[in-house]
Design a protein around this motif. Structure first.
Motif, PDB file in Angstrom:
ATOM      1  N   ILE A  59       0.804  -1.219   0.000  1.00  0.00           N
ATOM      2  CA  ILE A  59       0.000   0.000   0.000  1.00  0.00           C
ATOM      3  C   ILE A  59       0.842   1.275   0.000  1.00  0.00           C
ATOM      4  O   ILE A  59       0.299   2.373  -0.096  1.00  0.00           O
ATOM      5  N   PHE A  60       2.173   1.143   0.066  1.00  0.00           N
ATOM      6  CA  PHE A  60       3.046   2.313  -0.064  1.00  0.00           C
ATOM      7  C   PHE A  60       3.005   2.901  -1.474  1.00  0.00           C
ATOM      8  O   PHE A  60       3.366   4.059  -1.674  1.00  0.00           O
ATOM      9  N   PHE A  61       2.597   2.108  -2.451  1.00  0.00           N
ATOM     10  CA  PHE A  61       2.670   2.536  -3.845  1.00  0.00           C
ATOM     11  C   PHE A  61       1.410   3.286  -4.259  1.00  0.00           C
ATOM     12  O   PHE A  61       0.328   3.074  -3.704  1.00  0.00           O
ATOM     13  N   ALA A  62       1.560   4.149  -5.249  1.00  0.00           N
ATOM     14  CA  ALA A  62       0.441   4.978  -5.698  1.00  0.00           C
ATOM     15  C   ALA A  62      -0.517   4.222  -6.605  1.00  0.00           C
ATOM     16  O   ALA A  62      -1.707   4.524  -6.648  1.00  0.00           O
ATOM     17  N   ASP A  63       0.009   3.228  -7.342  1.00  0.00           N
ATOM     18  CA  ASP A  63      -0.839   2.493  -8.279  1.00  0.00           C
ATOM     19  C   ASP A  63      -0.172   1.167  -8.637  1.00  0.00           C
ATOM     20  O   ASP A  63       0.942   0.869  -8.180  1.00  0.00           O
ATOM     21  N   ILE A  64      -0.841   0.400  -9.477  1.00  0.00           N
ATOM     22  CA  ILE A  64      -0.356  -0.940  -9.807  1.00  0.00           C
ATOM     23  C   ILE A  64       0.940  -0.899 -10.603  1.00  0.00           C
ATOM     24  O   ILE A  64       1.784  -1.791 -10.472  1.00  0.00           O
ATOM     25  N   ALA A  65       1.132   0.141 -11.413  1.00  0.00           N
ATOM     26  CA  ALA A  65       2.360   0.234 -12.205  1.00  0.00           C
ATOM     27  C   ALA A  65       3.573   0.360 -11.285  1.00  0.00           C
ATOM     28  O   ALA A  65       4.601  -0.295 -11.501  1.00  0.00           O
ATOM     29  N   GLU A  66       3.460   1.197 -10.268  1.00  0.00           N
ATOM     30  CA  GLU A  66       4.555   1.354  -9.309  1.00  0.00           C
ATOM     31  C   GLU A  66       4.816   0.038  -8.577  1.00  0.00           C
ATOM     32  O   GLU A  66       5.974  -0.340  -8.363  1.00  0.00           O
ATOM     33  N   LEU A  67       3.759  -0.633  -8.170  1.00  0.00           N
ATOM     34  CA  LEU A  67       3.929  -1.890  -7.442  1.00  0.00           C
ATOM     35  C   LEU A  67       4.596  -2.942  -8.313  1.00  0.00           C
ATOM     36  O   LEU A  67       5.537  -3.617  -7.875  1.00  0.00           O
ATOM     37  N   ARG A  68       4.127  -3.104  -9.540  1.00  0.00           N
ATOM     38  CA  ARG A  68       4.690  -4.125 -10.422  1.00  0.00           C
ATOM     39  C   ARG A  68       6.178  -3.919 -10.659  1.00  0.00           C
ATOM     40  O   ARG A  68       6.921  -4.884 -10.831  1.00  0.00           O
ATOM     41  N   ALA A  69       6.635  -2.690 -10.627  1.00  0.00           N
ATOM     42  CA  ALA A  69       8.051  -2.398 -10.861  1.00  0.00           C
ATOM     43  C   ALA A  69       8.931  -2.819  -9.696  1.00  0.00           C
ATOM     44  O   ALA A  69      10.153  -2.910  -9.847  1.00  0.00           O
ATOM     45  N   GLN A  70       8.324  -3.112  -8.538  1.00  0.00           N
ATOM     46  CA  GLN A  70       9.114  -3.417  -7.336  1.00  0.00           C
ATOM     47  C   GLN A  70       8.832  -4.804  -6.764  1.00  0.00           C
ATOM     48  O   GLN A  70       9.232  -5.096  -5.638  1.00  0.00           O
ATOM     49  N   LEU A  71       8.173  -5.664  -7.513  1.00  0.00           N
ATOM     50  CA  LEU A  71       7.868  -6.994  -6.978  1.00  0.00           C
ATOM     51  C   LEU A  71       9.135  -7.828  -6.831  1.00  0.00           C
ATOM     52  O   LEU A  71       9.994  -7.814  -7.706  1.00  0.00           O
ATOM     53  N   PRO A  72       9.263  -8.565  -5.731  1.00  0.00           N
ATOM     54  CA  PRO A  72      10.443  -9.425  -5.554  1.00  0.00           C
ATOM     55  C   PRO A  72      10.417 -10.593  -6.534  1.00  0.00           C
ATOM     56  O   PRO A  72       9.347 -11.025  -6.980  1.00  0.00           O
ATOM     57  N   ARG A  73      11.595 -11.100  -6.854  1.00  0.00           N
ATOM     58  CA  ARG A  73      11.673 -12.245  -7.768  1.00  0.00           C
ATOM     59  C   ARG A  73      11.179 -13.524  -7.118  1.00  0.00           C
ATOM     60  O   ARG A  73      10.544 -14.356  -7.752  1.00  0.00           O
ATOM     61  N   ASP A  74      11.493 -13.694  -5.840  1.00  0.00           N
ATOM     62  CA  ASP A  74      11.119 -14.904  -5.107  1.00  0.00           C
ATOM     63  C   ASP A  74       9.806 -14.640  -4.383  1.00  0.00           C
ATOM     64  O   ASP A  74       9.750 -13.849  -3.443  1.00  0.00           O
ATOM     65  N   THR A  75       8.724 -15.252  -4.842  1.00  0.00           N
ATOM     66  CA  THR A  75       7.413 -15.046  -4.246  1.00  0.00           C
ATOM     67  C   THR A  75       6.919 -16.360  -3.633  1.00  0.00           C
ATOM     68  O   THR A  75       7.381 -17.434  -4.002  1.00  0.00           O
ATOM     69  N   PRO A  76       5.981 -16.292  -2.688  1.00  0.00           N
ATOM     70  CA  PRO A  76       5.559 -17.513  -1.992  1.00  0.00           C
ATOM     71  C   PRO A  76       4.845 -18.488  -2.920  1.00  0.00           C
ATOM     72  O   PRO A  76       3.956 -18.108  -3.682  1.00  0.00           O
TER      73      PRO A  76
END
Length: 326
Positions: A59-76
């Motif tokens: 929820i720190f990000f302003a929108d989905i584009a910002e979030l997608r740019a920072q997703l970790p490579r290793d996800t659960p």
């Protein structure tokens, strides 16, 4: 040392209930959450209450584009794939309901109020006890949460495990990444950390009963006892259940249950830790705020009579650090 009144809130927006409820089913709570937070901050200011807002990294990000740019490579890689938010990120139709997913302005609002700490609720609402997840994926998730907050000028010192799934095997990792403290569970069988499959009707029913009648004790804690090992456990005492019209006739039992535990902590110089989710207050905002006001007014009585003090989790951890070193 006087008793301590600690408050923590799990700030997660829709991400925290995404795997259990649709937006349509929960929209009243989501729509009213921002108003509830503003009113909480005002009443915290009025009573000098310090709180930790365990904030989801998403929820720190302003929108989905910002979030997608920072997703970790290793996800659960949960065995139950529906628990993971990552497919949802790719499949959801974004735009119309962004306010239920992103809130950087709320984080800034909270930071402007005295005594309010921004902690972490992990990056993705990570479940540490679900089959399929790993320590490496948790490390990647928590690192992403810490880095996201740091980019906003926030140092993370406190953690709340989503769904209270505190995994003992991961505590050394918290310490390694600079997390000083976490919110543990009450010391009673009904509150033992469990994954979703283990949350049976008996356990849920016992916790519901315990909200109104003293089944598991006051759940207050000796400060000295919890100063012995890092990261410091600052356990929960009571979940502040939201107002329900169905249970309105026994509201006084709910209030008395909390009040008695707070007094026990104040009289015996112990810690009482109250927690909830801001979205819990999004429906029936007035009733929930009125109930919270009664709790904080009682805290004020305890402060004046016994010297009870309000500290957020980060402040408690500094106190524990001093005791640990002595």
């Amino acid at each position: 040392m006087p008793g301590i009144f600690t408050v923590s809130l799990d700030l997660e927006l829709y991400w925290g209930v995404r795997d259990k409820r649709s937006i349509q089913d929960y929209e009243e709570n989501l729509r009213g959450e921002r108003q509830a937070i503003q009113e909480m901050l005002a009443i915290f200011d009025a009573y000098g209450v310090h709180a930790t807002w365990a904030t989801l990294g998403f929820i720190f990000f302003a929108d989905i584009a910002e979030l997608r740019a920072q997703l970790p490579r290793d996800t659960p890689a949960y065995s139950n794939s529906g628990l993971s938010p990552y497919p949802y990120i790719q499949e959801h139709e974004w735009g119309a309901d962004d306010q239920y997913h992103f809130a950087p302005e709320l984080i800034e609002l909270i930071r402007r109020h005295p005594g309010q700490e921004i902690g972490s609720h992990t990056f993705s609402h990570y479940y540490c006890l679900e089959p399929g997840q790993t320590a490496d994926a948790f490390r990647a998730d928590l690192t992403a949460a810490i880095d996201t907050a740091k980019a906003c000028g926030i140092e993370i010192h406190s953690l709340v495990f989503p769904r209270n799934q505190a995994n003992p095997a991961y505590l050394s990792l918290l310490h390694e990444l600079g997390i000083r403290c976490y919110r543990g569970n009450e010391n009673a069988l009904a509150y033992k950390p469990r994954n979703q499959e283990q949350q049976n009707a008996w356990v849920r029913g016992l916790r519901l009963l315990d909200a109104y009648i003293n089944v598991t004790g006051h759940n207050t804690y000796s400060i000295e006892e919890y100063a012995r090992s890092r990261p410091f456990n600052i356990p929960s005492s009571r979940f502040l259940r939201p107002y329900s019209p169905s249970f309105a006739w026994i509201e006084e039992f709910r209030f008395r249950r909390i009040k008695q535990a707070m007094r026990h902590a104040a009289v015996n110089n112990r810690l009482f830790h109250l927690w909830w989710h801001p979205h819990n207050f999004g429906a029936h905002v007035a009733e929930n705020q009125r109930f919270l006001g009664r709790i904080l007014a009682y805290y004020e009585q305890l402060r004046r009579r016994y010297g009870m003090q309000s500290l957020n989790m980060g402040e408690v951890s500094l106190l524990l650090e001093r005791l640990h070193a002595s």
